[in-house]
Design an enzyme around this catalytic site. Structure first.
Site, PDB file in Angstrom:
ATOM      1  N   ASP A   2      60.486   0.784-102.208  1.00  0.00           N
ATOM      2  CA  ASP A   2      60.100   0.072-100.942  1.00  0.00           C
ATOM      3  C   ASP A   2      60.927   0.586 -99.923  1.00  0.00           C
ATOM      4  O   ASP A   2      62.093   1.111-100.164  1.00  0.00           O
ATOM      5  CB  ASP A   2      60.164  -1.333-101.019  1.00  0.00           C
ATOM      6  CG  ASP A   2      59.913  -2.120 -99.893  1.00  0.00           C
ATOM      7  OD1 ASP A   2      58.906  -1.619 -99.101  1.00  0.00           O
ATOM      8  OD2 ASP A   2      60.540  -3.109 -99.203  1.00  0.00           O
ATOM      9  N   SER A   3      60.627   0.478 -98.674  1.00  0.00           N
ATOM     10  CA  SER A   3      61.478   0.648 -97.604  1.00  0.00           C
ATOM     11  C   SER A   3      62.917  -0.002 -97.600  1.00  0.00           C
ATOM     12  O   SER A   3      63.880   0.318 -96.869  1.00  0.00           O
ATOM     13  CB  SER A   3      60.672   0.536 -96.267  1.00  0.00           C
ATOM     14  OG  SER A   3      60.430  -0.782 -96.114  1.00  0.00           O
ATOM     15  N   TYR A  10      60.130   1.209 -92.233  1.00  0.00           N
ATOM     16  CA  TYR A  10      59.152   2.303 -92.443  1.00  0.00           C
ATOM     17  C   TYR A  10      57.819   2.031 -91.236  1.00  0.00           C
ATOM     18  O   TYR A  10      57.357   3.135 -90.837  1.00  0.00           O
ATOM     19  CB  TYR A  10      58.666   2.572 -93.792  1.00  0.00           C
ATOM     20  CG  TYR A  10      59.290   3.301 -94.882  1.00  0.00           C
ATOM     21  CD1 TYR A  10      60.760   3.609 -94.550  1.00  0.00           C
ATOM     22  CD2 TYR A  10      58.860   3.527 -95.923  1.00  0.00           C
ATOM     23  CE1 TYR A  10      61.634   4.139 -95.615  1.00  0.00           C
ATOM     24  CE2 TYR A  10      59.709   4.303 -97.100  1.00  0.00           C
ATOM     25  CZ  TYR A  10      60.880   4.630 -96.762  1.00  0.00           C
ATOM     26  OH  TYR A  10      61.598   5.072 -97.906  1.00  0.00           O
ATOM     27  N   GLY A  11      57.669   0.723 -91.257  1.00  0.00           N
ATOM     28  CA  GLY A  11      56.479   0.423 -90.398  1.00  0.00           C
ATOM     29  C   GLY A  11      56.619   1.179 -88.954  1.00  0.00           C
ATOM     30  O   GLY A  11      55.662   1.436 -88.154  1.00  0.00           O
ATOM     31  N   CYS A  51      55.891  -0.812-101.073  1.00  0.00           N
ATOM     32  CA  CYS A  51      55.736  -0.742 -99.460  1.00  0.00           C
ATOM     33  C   CYS A  51      54.125  -0.239 -99.236  1.00  0.00           C
ATOM     34  O   CYS A  51      53.774   0.752 -99.525  1.00  0.00           O
ATOM     35  CB  CYS A  51      56.703   0.496 -98.915  1.00  0.00           C
ATOM     36  SG  CYS A  51      56.686   0.465 -97.308  1.00  0.00           S
ATOM     37  N   ASN A  52      53.700  -1.301 -98.176  1.00  0.00           N
ATOM     38  CA  ASN A  52      52.466  -0.844 -97.770  1.00  0.00           C
ATOM     39  C   ASN A  52      52.407   0.442 -96.705  1.00  0.00           C
ATOM     40  O   ASN A  52      51.497   1.087 -96.879  1.00  0.00           O
ATOM     41  CB  ASN A  52      51.839  -2.166 -97.008  1.00  0.00           C
ATOM     42  CG  ASN A  52      50.930  -2.857 -97.962  1.00  0.00           C
ATOM     43  OD1 ASN A  52      49.589  -2.585 -97.908  1.00  0.00           O
ATOM     44  ND2 ASN A  52      51.412  -3.665 -98.646  1.00  0.00           N
ATOM     45  N   GLU A 108      62.604 -11.248 -92.813  1.00  0.00           N
ATOM     46  CA  GLU A 108      63.974 -11.017 -93.285  1.00  0.00           C
ATOM     47  C   GLU A 108      65.259 -11.807 -92.855  1.00  0.00           C
ATOM     48  O   GLU A 108      66.095 -11.915 -93.530  1.00  0.00           O
ATOM     49  CB  GLU A 108      64.214  -9.424 -92.775  1.00  0.00           C
ATOM     50  CG  GLU A 108      64.705  -8.559 -93.821  1.00  0.00           C
ATOM     51  CD  GLU A 108      64.228  -7.172 -93.648  1.00  0.00           C
ATOM     52  OE1 GLU A 108      65.023  -6.581 -93.219  1.00  0.00           O
ATOM     53  OE2 GLU A 108      63.194  -6.744 -94.127  1.00  0.00           O
ATOM     54  N   CYS A 117      51.626  -6.303 -96.107  1.00  0.00           N
ATOM     55  CA  CYS A 117      52.942  -5.931 -95.967  1.00  0.00           C
ATOM     56  C   CYS A 117      53.678  -6.782 -97.201  1.00  0.00           C
ATOM     57  O   CYS A 117      53.395  -7.992 -97.347  1.00  0.00           O
ATOM     58  CB  CYS A 117      53.493  -6.511 -94.786  1.00  0.00           C
ATOM     59  SG  CYS A 117      55.179  -6.152 -94.240  1.00  0.00           S
ATOM     60  N   THR A 118      54.975  -6.184 -97.764  1.00  0.00           N
ATOM     61  CA  THR A 118      55.705  -6.554 -98.773  1.00  0.00           C
ATOM     62  C   THR A 118      56.032  -8.003 -98.212  1.00  0.00           C
ATOM     63  O   THR A 118      56.277  -8.913 -99.120  1.00  0.00           O
ATOM     64  CB  THR A 118      56.926  -5.746 -98.779  1.00  0.00           C
ATOM     65  OG1 THR A 118      57.335  -5.364 -97.634  1.00  0.00           O
ATOM     66  CG2 THR A 118      56.415  -4.533 -99.750  1.00  0.00           C
ATOM     67  N   HIS A 119      56.368  -8.227 -97.157  1.00  0.00           N
ATOM     68  CA  HIS A 119      57.229  -9.521 -96.892  1.00  0.00           C
ATOM     69  C   HIS A 119      56.176 -10.692 -96.423  1.00  0.00           C
ATOM     70  O   HIS A 119      56.565 -11.823 -96.645  1.00  0.00           O
ATOM     71  CB  HIS A 119      57.838  -9.406 -95.185  1.00  0.00           C
ATOM     72  CG  HIS A 119      58.901  -8.324 -95.202  1.00  0.00           C
ATOM     73  ND1 HIS A 119      58.609  -7.176 -95.848  1.00  0.00           N
ATOM     74  CD2 HIS A 119      60.240  -8.493 -94.697  1.00  0.00           C
ATOM     75  CE1 HIS A 119      59.971  -6.608 -95.338  1.00  0.00           C
ATOM     76  NE2 HIS A 119      60.812  -7.381 -94.921  1.00  0.00           N
TER      77      HIS A 119
HETATM   78  N1  DGL Z   1      57.844  -2.643 -96.365  1.00  0.00           N
HETATM   79  C1  DGL Z   1      57.119  -2.498 -95.458  1.00  0.00           C
HETATM   80  C2  DGL Z   1      55.506  -2.724 -95.540  1.00  0.00           C
HETATM   81  O1  DGL Z   1      55.162  -3.352 -96.607  1.00  0.00           O
HETATM   82  C3  DGL Z   1      57.579  -3.788 -94.170  1.00  0.00           C
HETATM   83  C4  DGL Z   1      58.875  -3.149 -93.812  1.00  0.00           C
HETATM   84  C5  DGL Z   1      59.065  -2.054 -93.229  1.00  0.00           C
HETATM   85  O2  DGL Z   1      58.423  -1.616 -92.016  1.00  0.00           O
HETATM   86  O3  DGL Z   1      59.927  -1.101 -93.542  1.00  0.00           O
HETATM   87  O4  DGL Z   1      54.857  -2.084 -94.885  1.00  0.00           O
END
Ligand code: DGL
Length: 268
Positions: A10-11, A42-43, A73-74, A153, A185-187
């Site tokens: 993941d990011s 990453y978003g 990570c999405n 977060e 999204c992961t979160h």
């Molecule tokens: N892990 C990212 C996602 O699922 C969210 C956090 C990021 O932007 O890095 O898209």
């Protein structure tokens, strides 16, 4: 081979929601997690740069002899899946998008599906494209909700500010009259209840991504005879940048105390 670990990346630490769901679904599996905390979010990044990160992380997971790679990570799933697949070669690669599409395919018809995620995910239009391919009669409405990930977060979950931000995004006219909402999204699994409360008794089905992704991976590994039957699984958690606050958040995302280890990847 079957006792080799599943590599998840993941990011940052958000993907621990998927790692946690996977641990619950497949308690025998060894897991190596890599969170690219040095480069998140990453978003907000371009596809090109996310692909470079994906490349280096995949090489790292291959060097750890992973039997499968999961892009939790999405944002990375949306723009980096082909990059990862190319490098992983024969090692199976799972992304965060495909399991959701398969899940929706089994239930939607003439429905309207809302998708929320980071800018990178929404700009890629991957969900719209894939859902329309599989369910041509469905209508897809996508909305970038970039404030949600940093808010989660920072632990602003049971707070008024969380409800205000959720309301602000979900009341957007793009999401009017949706039947399903995909948490891309992961979160977001961590605010599942808050989102459910926002819709209250309106008939919106919230697609719980972490559980669906974990079930999909379990099914696929079983199909490929790759499941581990030895008990006593081991877990390793690597990050590209260690701080105490990442470790604290990691415990929250994984729902148990874990230790993060910093590792520097050559070209990252
Ligand atoms: N892990 C990212 C996602 O699922 C969210 C956090 C990021 O932007 O890095 O898209």
């Amino acid at each position: 081979m079957n006792s080799a670990p599943i590599g998840i990346f993941d990011s940052g630490i958000g993907g621990l929601t998927i790692a946690h769901a996977l641990k619950k679904t497949l308690p025998n599996e060894n897991i190596i997690y890599f969170g690219d905390t040095k480069h998140l979010p990453y978003g907000e990044k371009s596809s090109k740069v996310i692909q470079t990160f994906c490349e280096e992380i995949t090489k790292f997971l291959i060097s750890k002899e992973c039997k499968a790679i999961v892009i939790a990570c999405n944002s990375a799933s949306s723009v980096g899946y082909n990059t990862v697949k190319k490098i992983a070669n024969k090692i199976p690669v799972f992304n965060a998008v495909e399991p959701i599409i398969e899940n929706l395919h089994n239930k939607v018809n003439n429905n309207t599906i809302g998708v929320i995620g980071t800018k990178a995910t929404i700009q890629s239009k991957i969900y719209k494209q894939k859902i329309t391919e599989k369910c041509p009669s469905a209508k897809v409405c996508e909305l970038a909700t970039p404030l949600l990930a940093p808010m989660i977060e920072e632990g602003f979950i049971n707070e008024d500010i969380c409800q205000i931000v959720i309301k602000n995004y979900l009341s957007n006219e793009k999401l009017n009259s949706i039947d399903y909402l995909v948490l891309a999204c992961t979160h977001y699994p961590l605010i599942f209840e808050e989102i459910k409360n926002y819709y209250n008794d309106k008939n919106v089905c919230i697609v719980d991504s972490a559980r669906i992704i974990a079930n999909y991976i379990a099914k696929e590994l079983k199909k490929r005879l790759l499941l581990n039957d030895q008990k006593k699984a081991k877990y390793y958690f690597y990050v590209s940048n260690y701080t105490n606050s990442f470790e604290k958040s990691a415990n929250f995302f994984f729902r148990e105390d874990i230790k993060l280890e910093e590792v520097q990847l050559t070209n990252l």
